[in-house]
Design an enzyme around this catalytic site. Structure first.
Site, PDB file in Angstrom:
ATOM      1  N   GLY A  92     -31.110 -52.995 -13.082  1.00 21.88           N
ATOM      2  CA  GLY A  92     -31.205 -51.895 -12.125  1.00 21.88           C
ATOM      3  C   GLY A  92     -32.631 -51.606 -11.705  1.00 21.88           C
ATOM      4  N   ASP A 125     -33.739 -44.949  -9.741  1.00 27.96           N
ATOM      5  CA  ASP A 125     -34.709 -45.186  -8.672  1.00 27.96           C
ATOM      6  C   ASP A 125     -35.353 -46.569  -8.765  1.00 27.96           C
ATOM      7  OD1 ASP A 125     -36.251 -44.904 -10.907  1.00 27.96           O
ATOM      8  OD2 ASP A 125     -37.332 -43.118 -10.230  1.00 27.96           O
ATOM      9  N   GLY A 126     -34.951 -47.351  -9.759  1.00 28.19           N
ATOM     10  CA  GLY A 126     -35.503 -48.700  -9.880  1.00 28.19           C
ATOM     11  C   GLY A 126     -36.895 -48.748 -10.476  1.00 28.19           C
ATOM     12  N   ARG A 176     -42.386 -58.764 -18.679  1.00 26.51           N
ATOM     13  CA  ARG A 176     -41.787 -59.179 -19.949  1.00 26.51           C
ATOM     14  C   ARG A 176     -41.563 -60.683 -19.957  1.00 26.51           C
ATOM     15  NH1 ARG A 176     -36.693 -55.798 -21.480  1.00 26.51           N
ATOM     16  NH2 ARG A 176     -35.686 -56.859 -19.744  1.00 26.51           N
ATOM     17  N   ARG A 183     -27.901 -61.605 -22.103  1.00 25.80           N
ATOM     18  CA  ARG A 183     -27.515 -60.600 -23.097  1.00 25.80           C
ATOM     19  C   ARG A 183     -26.068 -60.815 -23.515  1.00 25.80           C
ATOM     20  NH1 ARG A 183     -30.771 -55.924 -20.864  1.00 25.80           N
ATOM     21  NH2 ARG A 183     -32.212 -56.959 -19.457  1.00 25.80           N
ATOM     22  N   ASP A 252     -25.482 -54.493 -23.984  1.00 24.69           N
ATOM     23  CA  ASP A 252     -26.300 -54.981 -22.866  1.00 24.69           C
ATOM     24  C   ASP A 252     -27.775 -55.053 -23.260  1.00 24.69           C
ATOM     25  OD1 ASP A 252     -25.605 -52.096 -22.780  1.00 24.69           O
ATOM     26  OD2 ASP A 252     -27.260 -52.016 -21.373  1.00 24.69           O
ATOM     27  N   ASN A 253     -28.127 -54.508 -24.418  1.00 26.38           N
ATOM     28  CA  ASN A 253     -29.515 -54.597 -24.881  1.00 26.38           C
ATOM     29  C   ASN A 253     -29.676 -55.605 -26.013  1.00 26.38           C
ATOM     30  OD1 ASN A 253     -30.235 -52.656 -23.036  1.00 26.38           O
ATOM     31  ND2 ASN A 253     -30.105 -50.959 -24.476  1.00 26.38           N
TER      32      ASN A 253
END
Ligand code: AMP
Ligand code: MG
Length: 487
Positions: A92, A125-126, A176, A183, A252-253
């Site tokens: 996102g 908001d990204g 990163r 994931r 998802d993490n």
């Protein structure tokens, strides 16, 4: 050593196509400036560290410039968040810029976090704020230096772009690095949306690029899942042994590679507290420190469910059964080493548990206790550490057991004992209050504290001259900082 324009790209995930990710261009931040860069991470890309100081570096990692070979994509995935299934998540506010090969033949995903809105931004908001970008940068590099598998961070770029959280803050981006950004939630997405062909493509991609050795096995997908179970057991054993609390262990993490991934309200323990909850939105303590162990298994079960099209349920169950015993073996091995022991005895587990209970009851600093325990002989060290405990009789009883155990271990040489123990017991960890001090300075435009803290944490086991202030328990204000989830 390479210059920035000499990176070699091979964007294998992007080539999987539009069912897996969407082409999105980064949205630039205003007035980009370098906050901090990691020389160790630069080396992974064969980059000359001096390039971090050039204006083009800040432009590349703040969305102003892009390599011609980069193919920025937002990945789609889903996942279980706090135990409930969310059918669609995705990048996102982060973009996979591309995959870079280094001279050793390793490939690294470049992922730019805070790069603006994507089709998966939902209500967001990204953006990422400076505070959380600094925390991710410091944590991922510090974990790596401790020997705990983690995604890496190349740099943080700050800006003047306003971003609204509880108050107005400034936008930043963190670059990163990881060998893959796939994931558990990627597999869940294609499983629950009933897209078997794409799911098979994803499985083949993971197997051939990230677990090629499993291709030789009679059941390659099962071998891959087993390897994922093993890596997670080892990673979580390291978290527990070193007091790292992730805070948001949603599927998802969780990385398919068994590396620490997606940093939010994480914390390292100051005082030992098995029940510590670092995420103040986690009202039930689902992701409390000690719950990380069973949650690791829960998450692997969620992944196993998504792999049922490829692997029989019985085989998946058997592989899941490996998790706890492997976790326990790794954990005990690490804790023995932290206690300076070189041999194994049946009662070692009890010795560790008894110590942790005493530490819990007295609020003893988890990191400094082990460091001090290795400073001198067992007898001298426990005599000094005794003052930190409330239950003196309890501690004395433990200390007698420990001294006898050290005698039986048979390693009496004090110098060797100190070297051995200091090599596994860090003096410096990323305490929340240290991060907070560095963030406060950075928010007022002074990045030197972030840089210094990063330097200190890159050699956590080495006593560094003039850095005593980084090896202290937190002051009162820094003891129970509430770390906001709104990053
Ligand atoms: P996290 O809790 O950071 O793992 O994020 C969960 C989901 O929310 C992911 O799909 C993120 O990409 C998305 N997300 C988090 N923060 C933002 C943001 N500021 N803007 C857009 N999406 C976000
Ligand atoms: Mg996430």
């Amino acid at each position: 050593m390479k210059a920035l324009d000499e990176l070699t790209f091979d964007n294998r995930f992007a080539r999987l196509g539009d069912a897996f990710s969407t082409h999105v261009l980064p949205e630039p931040l205003d007035e980009p400036r370098l906050v901090v860069a990691s020389n160790a991470a630069m080396a992974l890309l064969d980059l000359d560290p001096t390039v971090a100081e050039t204006p083009v570096f800040a432009e590349l990692f703040s969305g102003h410039k892009l390599w011609a070979e980069a193919e920025p994509r937002a990945m789609v995935y889903s996942g279980h968040q706090f135990g409930g299934y969310t059918p669609q998540l995705g990048d996102g506010r982060g973009l996979l810029l591309g995959e870079v090969y280094n001279e050793a033949g390793e490939h690294w995903d470049l992922h730019l976090k805070g790069a603006g809105m994507t089709p998966y931004s939902r209500m967001g908001d990204g953006r990422a704020v400076l505070r959380s970008s600094i925390r991710e940068f410091l944590a991922s590099e510090a974990l790596h230096a401790l020997g705990i598998p983690s995604s890496r961070a190349l740099c943080v770029i700050g800006s003047s772009t306003p971003v609204w959280r509880e108050k107005q803050e400034r936008g930043a981006m963190v670059l990163r690095l990881a060998p893959s950004h796939i994931r558990f939630g990627h597999f869940e997405y294609f499983y629950y949306t009933k897209k078997p062909e794409q799911q098979a493509e994803l499985a083949e991609h993971v197997l051939s690029l990230h677990y090629p050795e499993c291709k030789e096995q009679p059941e390659p997908y099962l071998a891959t899942f087993r390897e994922i179970v093993e890596r997670n057991a080892e990673m979580i054993a390291k978290w527990q042994a070193y007091g790292f609390c992730h805070g948001v262990m949603n599927t998802d993490n969780m990385s398919i590679l068994g590396i620490t991934f997606d940093f939010g309200p994480f914390a390292f323990l100051d005082d030992f507290d098995a029940h510590f909850i670092c995420n103040h939105s986690d009202h039930e303590g689902r992701y409390s420190f000690s719950n990380q162990v069973p949650i690791g298994q829960w998450n692997l079960s969620a992944l196993a469910q998504a792999l049922t099209p490829f692997i029989s349920v019985d085989a998946l169950k058997e592989a899941l059964g490996l998790y706890l015993p492997l976790y326990q073996a790794h954990y005990l091995d690490l804790m023995r080493r932290r206690l300076g022991l070189t041999t194994a005895e049946d009662d070692d587990q009890k010795l560790v548990e008894r110590l942790l209970k005493l530490m819990q009851n007295s609020g003893v600093d988890y990191t400094l206790f082990f460091r001090r325990l290795g400073d001198e002989s067992a007898a001298m060290a426990v005599a000094k550490l005794r003052d930190d405990f409330v239950d003196l009789a309890g501690f004395d009883a433990w200390a007698e057991l420990y001294k006898a155990r050290v005698e039986r271990d048979g390693n009496y040489n004090e110098k060797q004992r100190r070297e051995r123990m200091h090599a596994v017991n860090p003096l410096y960890i990323l305490r929340n209050y240290l991060a907070q001090n560095a963030i406060a300075a950075a928010e007022s435009g002074d990045y030197s504290e972030v840089q210094r803290l990063h330097e200190v944490l890159s050699k956590p086991f080495e006593e560094q001259a003039g850095m005593e202030q980084y090896a202290q328990r937190p002051p009162d204000w820094g003891k129970h900082l509430e770390i906001s989830c709104s990053s």
